[in-house]
Design a protein around this motif. Structure first.
Motif, PDB file in Angstrom:
ATOM      1  N   SER A 169      12.546  22.618  64.349  1.00 29.15           N
ATOM      2  CA  SER A 169      11.408  21.740  64.640  1.00 29.15           C
ATOM      3  C   SER A 169      11.801  20.636  65.630  1.00 29.15           C
ATOM      4  O   SER A 169      10.978  20.187  66.423  1.00 29.15           O
ATOM      5  N   ALA A 175      13.264  27.968  66.157  1.00 29.55           N
ATOM      6  CA  ALA A 175      13.213  27.866  64.697  1.00 29.55           C
ATOM      7  C   ALA A 175      13.631  26.461  64.272  1.00 29.55           C
ATOM      8  O   ALA A 175      13.780  26.207  63.078  1.00 29.55           O
ATOM      9  N   ARG A 219      20.566  38.282  63.545  1.00 25.14           N
ATOM     10  CA  ARG A 219      20.741  37.743  64.897  1.00 25.14           C
ATOM     11  C   ARG A 219      20.732  38.863  65.932  1.00 25.14           C
ATOM     12  O   ARG A 219      20.410  38.610  67.089  1.00 25.14           O
ATOM     13  N   ASP A 262      22.902  32.884  67.711  1.00 22.56           N
ATOM     14  CA  ASP A 262      21.570  33.081  67.145  1.00 22.56           C
ATOM     15  C   ASP A 262      20.739  33.966  68.072  1.00 22.56           C
ATOM     16  O   ASP A 262      21.014  34.059  69.266  1.00 22.56           O
ATOM     17  N   TYR A 274      11.747  29.938  58.501  1.00 21.34           N
ATOM     18  CA  TYR A 274      12.289  30.868  57.509  1.00 21.34           C
ATOM     19  C   TYR A 274      13.045  30.066  56.458  1.00 21.34           C
ATOM     20  O   TYR A 274      13.386  28.896  56.679  1.00 21.34           O
ATOM     21  N   THR A 321      29.206  40.275  64.077  1.00 22.08           N
ATOM     22  CA  THR A 321      29.744  39.935  62.756  1.00 22.08           C
ATOM     23  C   THR A 321      28.775  40.311  61.638  1.00 22.08           C
ATOM     24  O   THR A 321      27.579  40.510  61.863  1.00 22.08           O
ATOM     25  N   GLN A 363      21.960  37.983  59.046  1.00 23.48           N
ATOM     26  CA  GLN A 363      20.960  36.971  59.415  1.00 23.48           C
ATOM     27  C   GLN A 363      20.085  37.418  60.587  1.00 23.48           C
ATOM     28  O   GLN A 363      19.473  36.573  61.262  1.00 23.48           O
ATOM     29  N   ARG A 384      13.490  35.381  59.798  1.00 22.53           N
ATOM     30  CA  ARG A 384      14.640  35.604  60.692  1.00 22.53           C
ATOM     31  C   ARG A 384      14.449  36.884  61.505  1.00 22.53           C
ATOM     32  O   ARG A 384      14.751  36.943  62.687  1.00 22.53           O
ATOM     33  N   THR A 440      31.915  30.263  65.777  1.00 24.39           N
ATOM     34  CA  THR A 440      30.890  31.300  65.645  1.00 24.39           C
ATOM     35  C   THR A 440      31.161  32.417  66.643  1.00 24.39           C
ATOM     36  O   THR A 440      31.748  32.206  67.695  1.00 24.39           O
ATOM     37  N   THR A 441      30.705  33.591  66.264  1.00 24.62           N
ATOM     38  CA  THR A 441      30.941  34.772  67.094  1.00 24.62           C
ATOM     39  C   THR A 441      29.622  35.294  67.628  1.00 24.62           C
ATOM     40  O   THR A 441      29.436  35.422  68.831  1.00 24.62           O
ATOM     41  N   THR A 442      28.742  35.634  66.711  1.00 28.30           N
ATOM     42  CA  THR A 442      27.462  36.202  67.113  1.00 28.30           C
ATOM     43  C   THR A 442      26.444  35.067  67.216  1.00 28.30           C
ATOM     44  O   THR A 442      26.080  34.470  66.209  1.00 28.30           O
ATOM     45  N   VAL A 448      19.789  28.820  54.829  1.00 25.65           N
ATOM     46  CA  VAL A 448      20.894  28.798  53.884  1.00 25.65           C
ATOM     47  C   VAL A 448      20.891  27.491  53.100  1.00 25.65           C
ATOM     48  O   VAL A 448      21.121  27.462  51.896  1.00 25.65           O
ATOM     49  N   SER A 449      20.621  26.370  53.786  1.00 25.80           N
ATOM     50  CA  SER A 449      20.670  25.091  53.081  1.00 25.80           C
ATOM     51  C   SER A 449      19.309  24.435  52.944  1.00 25.80           C
ATOM     52  O   SER A 449      19.128  23.546  52.118  1.00 25.80           O
ATOM     53  N   VAL A 450      18.341  24.838  53.746  1.00 25.33           N
ATOM     54  CA  VAL A 450      17.038  24.169  53.679  1.00 25.33           C
ATOM     55  C   VAL A 450      15.942  25.177  54.049  1.00 25.33           C
ATOM     56  O   VAL A 450      16.207  26.146  54.768  1.00 25.33           O
TER      57      VAL A 450
END
Ligand SMILES: CC(=O)N[C@H]1[C@@H](OP(=O)(O)OP(=O)(O)OC[C@H]2O[C@@H](n3ccc(=O)[nH]c3=O)[C@H](O)[C@@H]2O)O[C@H](CO)[C@@H](O)[C@@H]1O[C@H](C)C(=O)N[C@@H](C)C(=O)N[C@H](CCC(=O)O)C(=O)O
Ligand SMILES: Nc1ncnc2c1ncn2[C@@H]1O[C@H](COP(=O)(O)OP(=O)(O)OP(=O)(O)O)[C@@H](O)[C@H]1O
Length: 515
Positions: free
Chosen positions: A37, A35, A198, A166, A49, A190, A196, A94, A162-164, A52-54
């Motif tokens: 590029s 995901a 995941r 991608d 997809y 999480t 998301q 996603r 991070t826990t979970t 969150v920010s882009v």
């Protein structure tokens, strides 16, 4: 992500839970999926997809220029424009990525039993206890928690904070588990990971919740959205393939407000655990001593004692959840007892550091109002002296909890040392001010009940220097984490080293094994 192998696009698309088009694409060879590029190589399937920010669709041109063989996206084809490669529109990028990742790795979750553990607090601890119980019962367990992944005796560090992971990385771990002969995967899951997608596409067999309280409302917006995200784990039970002789089991905390919400979600078997309410697995009696906690458990297997080295009344719940998981997996009483007993400590969770000092120092990961309250209450029960707590609150995360944590500390600690906890791009002093405002609203006075020391190593040094024999010093919020984030840079951090250095400065040098 690319490999030497390839999978036909048609095979990948067939994994999507909704009908997908077109046969002319059937024989297109896909050499990897991403995901991002920037990671595209010739032959890759690029999945776009709205992030969150882009918006990932912005990078379709870049992906194609780097050699993407096909593009999957959410946008209507007319909005994407003419492309020299096939474009497949999906309802949710996603979600599609998760199913494609599962298909790329050969659906590893369908080849072993999978346990998912979610909740606001206690996930890592419960995951550790559950894996220990299932191992004692003879299962070959692979584990994924905030602390990292353990597969076939090997430990793998996961990304900081991070826990979970991608979907692509997670499916890769699951495939690795299958290749290593794992029979049961135990995954900490999480609300971020659920929301998301995941973990979408993972065939969960057992779903466990610890509790659902105030956390991550910055991300989810409302408690309702947060609960909905957690509920997704339980929905994945019946929405994914069944395995032979493996019922889909929902394990719920009957004392928690999540119970009423999660109980209506279909499963083939329900097991409840509780201390207060009637439940299948219930703590009849709890005894604390120097070596830990002994819980008398009434259960479908009968009544028996389990002993845990873990400190703190809240761990009774984590133990009960692990007992229920053992029962769900057919473990007998000795295996359950041995599995619980085998967990000596969980890194950075109510973990004592003993360098010969005449007071107790505990490293803990509490970073929510509820877990801070639990940790402080547990610390209070361990001393007739004072409880000194060191904590902060993360930047760019749930702001509402800062004042709440200040209030909790003012109520339950004798002295709070307010400090840094991953300020990120926020001003650490401003974050501390929000915590301090909460503490003052509860009647705390600066200098008497709390102090501000933004440098965390200095804060810890100050706290231990204040401790008198018999006191408890609790450092919360960093636990096992190997870095601390200032600005956008992750700097190396070790709470254990900071505590040991602080104790050494006071002249305590007794050797303790590094955790
Ligand atoms: C803020 C946030 O939620 N970010 C998550 C989110 O990022 P995103 O993909 O939407 O990011 P984005 O920057 O908007 O990019 C959108 C898309 O454009 C693509 N892109 C972007 C730039 C470019 O040049 N080319 C390109 O293709 C990106 O690869 C992406 O596909 O979706 C990603 C995929 O699921 C996550 O990895 C990522 O988690 C970030 C790394 C993160 O820090 N998350 C933390 C908050 C988190 O999830 N934590 C929880 C634990 C929380 C706790 O219990 O305390 C966890 O489970 O780890
Ligand atoms: N069942 C519980 N209820 C309330 N608080 C708990 C419980 N178990 C542990 N805690 C507290 O929460 C802290 C974090 O514990 P743990 O890492 O097991 O939870 P977690 O849900 O995995 O957290 P994270 O997702 O942030 O890693 C502990 O250090 C302890 O203070």
């Amino acid at each position: 992500m690319t490999t030497e192998t390839h999978v036909l696009l048609a095979t990948l698309l067939a994994a999507l839970p909704w009908a997908e088009t077109p046969s002319p694409l059937a024989n297109l060879a896909i050499r990897g999926i991403t995901a991002d590029s920037r990671a595209v190589q010739p032959g890759t399937l690029f999945v776009a997809y709205r992030g969150v920010s882009v918006d990932g669709h912005r990078f379709i041109g870049d992906a194609v220029a780097r050699g993407a063989a096909a593009v999957v996206g959410e946008a209507a084809p007319e909005d994407v424009g003419a492309l020299p490669v096939p474009y497949i529109r999906v309802r949710d990028g996603r979600e599609a990525l998760a199913w494609l990742a599962a298909a790329w790795h050969g659906h590893p979750s369908q080849r072993m039993r999978v346990v998912g553990i979610t909740g606001t607090d206690g996930k890592t601890t419960t995951t550790t206890l559950v894996s220990s119980v299932l191992s004692a019962a003879g299962e070959h367990v692979g584990v994924l928690t905030t602390i990292g992944a353990t597969i076939g005796g090997q430990h793998f560090e996961t990304a900081p904070h991070t826990t979970t992971p991608d979907a692509l990385e997670l499916q890769q771990y699951l495939r690795h588990m299958v290749e290593a002969g794992v029979t049961t995967a135990v995954l900490e899951v999480t609300s971020h990971g659920l929301a998301q997608h995941r973990v979408t596409g993972i065939a969960f067999d057992t779903a466990i919740v610890t509790n659902i309280t105030h956390e991550h409302l910055d991300f989810h917006g409302t408690l309702e959205n947060y609960r909905r995200a957690k509920a997704m784990l339980f929905e994945h039970l019946m929405n994914t393939p069944h395995k032979p002789n493996t019922p889909k089991v929902s394990i719920l905390n009957a004392d928690d407000s999540s119970f009423a919400y999660l109980r209506p979600i279909p499963a083939e078997r329900y097991l409840t655990y509780a201390v207060e309410q009637p439940a299948d697995v219930r703590a009849e009696q709890v005894r604390y001593d120097n070596s830990g906690t002994t819980v008398r458990v009434a259960s479908p297997l009968g009544t028996f004692d389990v002993h845990t080295h873990l400190l703190g009344p809240f761990n009774v719940y984590n133990v009960l959840a692990a007992v229920a998981a053992g029962i769900a997996h057919g473990a007998d009483i000795p295996a359950i007892q041995a599995g619980i007993e085998a967990v000596q400590r969980v890194k950075g969770r109510m973990e004592p550091v003993d360098m010969g000092q005449p007071f107790l120092v505990l490293i803990d990961f509490a970073h929510t109002p509820v877990s801070l309250e639990q940790a402080l209450t547990a610390a209070r029960a361990m001393t007739d002296g004072r409880v000194i707590v060191v904590f902060g609150s993360a930047g760019l995360r749930d702001r509402a909890k800062r004042g709440m944590m200040g209030r909790v500390a003012a109520r339950l600690a004798d002295l709070a040392v307010l400090t840094a906890e991953d300020p990120r791009t926020e001003d650490v002093n401003a974050i501390i001010a929000e915590i301090a405002a909460g503490a003052e609203a509860e009647g705390a006075e600066e200098g008497r009940d709390y102090v501000r020391i933004p440098d965390r190593a200095e804060a810890i040094a100050y706290a231990v220097a204040q401790a008198q024999p018999g006191d408890v010093v609790l450092t919360c919020g960093k636990g096992h984490e190997p870095t601390m984030c200032y600005g956008t840079t992750e700097y190396p951090w070790s709470e254990h080293d900071a505590v040991r250095a602080a104790l050494q400065r006071l002249g305590f040098t007794a050797h303790q094994q590094p955790s």
